[in-house]
Enzyme design. Structure first.
Site, PDB file in Angstrom:
ATOM      1  N   LYS A   1       0.840  -1.206   0.000  1.00 33.99           N
ATOM      2  CA  LYS A   1       0.000   0.000   0.000  1.00 33.99           C
ATOM      3  C   LYS A   1       0.871   1.250   0.000  1.00 33.99           C
ATOM      4  O   LYS A   1       2.046   1.201   0.362  1.00 33.99           O
ATOM      5  CB  LYS A   1      -0.900  -0.003   1.238  1.00 33.99           C
ATOM      6  CG  LYS A   1      -0.128   0.046   2.552  1.00 33.99           C
ATOM      7  CD  LYS A   1      -1.044  -0.282   3.724  1.00 33.99           C
ATOM      8  CE  LYS A   1      -0.264  -0.272   5.024  1.00 33.99           C
ATOM      9  NZ  LYS A   1      -0.901  -1.103   6.056  1.00 33.99           N
TER      10      LYS A   1
ATOM     11  N   ARG B   1     -11.058  -0.523  13.787  1.00 37.78           N
ATOM     12  CA  ARG B   1     -11.015   0.144  12.484  1.00 37.78           C
ATOM     13  C   ARG B   1     -12.125  -0.501  11.666  1.00 37.78           C
ATOM     14  O   ARG B   1     -12.797  -1.406  12.159  1.00 37.78           O
ATOM     15  CB  ARG B   1      -9.655  -0.105  11.821  1.00 37.78           C
ATOM     16  CG  ARG B   1      -8.534   0.591  12.515  1.00 37.78           C
ATOM     17  CD  ARG B   1      -7.341   0.818  11.586  1.00 37.78           C
ATOM     18  NE  ARG B   1      -6.842  -0.364  10.906  1.00 37.78           N
ATOM     19  CZ  ARG B   1      -5.571  -0.530  10.571  1.00 37.78           C
ATOM     20  NH1 ARG B   1      -4.682   0.400  10.870  1.00 37.78           N
ATOM     21  NH2 ARG B   1      -5.167  -1.591   9.922  1.00 37.78           N
TER      22      ARG B   1
ATOM     23  N   TYR C   1      21.349  31.669   5.789  1.00 33.19           N
ATOM     24  CA  TYR C   1      20.526  32.801   6.197  1.00 33.19           C
ATOM     25  C   TYR C   1      21.054  33.463   7.475  1.00 33.19           C
ATOM     26  O   TYR C   1      20.365  34.251   8.097  1.00 33.19           O
ATOM     27  CB  TYR C   1      19.072  32.366   6.375  1.00 33.19           C
ATOM     28  CG  TYR C   1      18.432  31.953   5.068  1.00 33.19           C
ATOM     29  CD1 TYR C   1      18.228  32.891   4.058  1.00 33.19           C
ATOM     30  CD2 TYR C   1      18.059  30.644   4.843  1.00 33.19           C
ATOM     31  CE1 TYR C   1      17.648  32.510   2.854  1.00 33.19           C
ATOM     32  CE2 TYR C   1      17.482  30.265   3.637  1.00 33.19           C
ATOM     33  CZ  TYR C   1      17.280  31.197   2.645  1.00 33.19           C
ATOM     34  OH  TYR C   1      16.712  30.833   1.452  1.00 33.19           O
TER      35      TYR C   1
END
Ligand SMILES: *Cc1c(COP(=O)(O)O)cnc(C)c1O
Length: 370
Positions: A35, A133, A252
């Site tokens: 999945k 579930r 930065y």
């Protein structure tokens, strides 16, 4: 060629070896759970090698992913696969599932009722045995009797909750409930264990195992007796190396160099999906075989790696950094960040290119997010 940004390298041989080991340990069929694009590692490259190793049934997330799996297997000679769609109908018309070998995993009364619009449709039933579930309860089965009789229930399954401790009382309760419910479908194949339970002894050998983590080599269980092969490395190109004087502010300006330094610019930024803990824990990466610290100045696509400790002779080899998967595998890396390896690979998988390799060779599969 070195890619222009961080990438995941996926070792298909390790995945096949894990799959074979798993089947030998389990002593029964092992279905691969792929999945969410094979947990972010690239379904298209992974499914065919598993089919080649004898995997005949797969679990995917939804119907589009089932189609991607079938397309990936088309080019490879293998018997037709069975693909279980974990999301069930997922709001799609049941007719959309009239694809050879594809079966929705039905876990609600509503989905079962809808599925009967296609009489005789092949389906997998998911039972709720404790996870709370989606899943059918004994009451659901009683209420659905006539509707279920109109479907072809080819497979019944449930998912165990306590993976870290197979012998937990609740797991035994779940097994008992599963077997009681499954008894109503004597013709259907069964599947209870996930990766963790493959190694938990014959008491957990109930039908086919559904394994994702153990196939893909991520840690799945607090069982130190069993190790799967890690199958993924994360690498990032070093695109530039410069010497800087002490006192120089970099990036930065959040970090000032305390001493003269040789810095590499690493194409690895916060957009590459590593958890925040990675950046806050003064991480190190491996460059030319040495652990080199990352400086606390990260931007969307880049960060700085301190290469001051590397001898000049190592610089030609300093073009790629190993973020994990070198001396520190994915499981150790995740442990250090107090997270799960599956969270790392699904988190980085979507936008980070994946390269699939077998042996030392790239297979040519160069995948980006599905
Ligand atoms: C994800 C999933 C699995 C696989 O779990 P692993 O621990 O990765 O093996 C098995 N069954 C179901 C229902 C799942 O959702």
């Amino acid at each position: 060629m070195i890619p222009a940004r961080a990438w995941l390298e996926v070792d298909l041989d390790a995945i096949v070896a894990n799959y074979r080991d798993l089947r030998a340990v389990y002593g029964g069929p092992v279905h691969a759970v792929l999945k969410r694009d094979a947990y972010g590692l690239g379904l298209r490259g992974i499914a065919p090698v598993l089919a080649g190793a004898g995997c005949r049934e797969f679990f995917v997330e939804d119907l589009p992913e089932a189609h991607r799996l079938l397309a990936a297997l088309k080019a490879h000679p293998c018997p037709p696969p069975q693909v279980h769609v974990l999301a069930g109908l997922g709001g799609r018309p049941p007719r959309a599932f009239a694809v050879k070998g594809v079966r929705p995993v039905l876990g609600s009364r509503a989905d079962v009722a809808r599925a009967t619009a296609v009489p005789g449709m092949a389906v997998t039933l998911q039972f709720d045995t404790g996870l709370a579930r989606p899943g059918l309860t004994p009451d659901d089965l009683a209420a659905l009797g006539p509707a279920l009789a109109r479907l072809d229930v080819v497979h019944v399954m449930s998912h165990l909750a306590v993976m870290g401790d197979p012998d937990a009382v609740s797991n035994h309760d779940q097994r008992r409930r599963f077997l009681a419910m499954a008894a109503a479908f004597p013709q259907a194949g069964q599947s209870l264990p996930s990766s963790a339970f493959v190694f938990a002894g014959p008491g957990w050998r109930i039908g086919a195992a559904r394994a994702g983590s153990a196939v893909l080599g991520t840690r799945h269980v607090a069982n130190p007796a069993y190790r799967t092969r890690p199958a993924v490395r994360m690498l990032a190109p070093v695109i530039d190396i410069r010497d800087h004087p002490a006192g120089r502010r970099i990036g930065y300006g959040r970090h000032t160099l305390p001493r003269p330094s040789r810095l590499g610019t690493l194409m690895l930024g916060y957009a590459d999906g590593l958890p925040d803990a990675f950046w806050s824990r003064a991480p190190a990466v491996e460059v030319a075989g040495r652990r080199c610290p990352i400086l606390p100045e990260v931007s969307m696509m880049q960060c700085f790696v301190d290469l001051t400790g590397l001898p000049d002779s190592a610089l030609p080899r300093a073009r790629v950094a190993v973020v994990f998967g070198g001396g520190q595998d994915i499981n150790a890396f995740a442990g250090r960040l107090h997270t799960q390896p599956n969270r790392i690979i699904t988190g980085t998988g979507a936008s980070v290119p994946r390269r699939h390799v077998t042996g030392a060779r790239e297979t040519g599969a160069r995948e980006t997010g599905a």
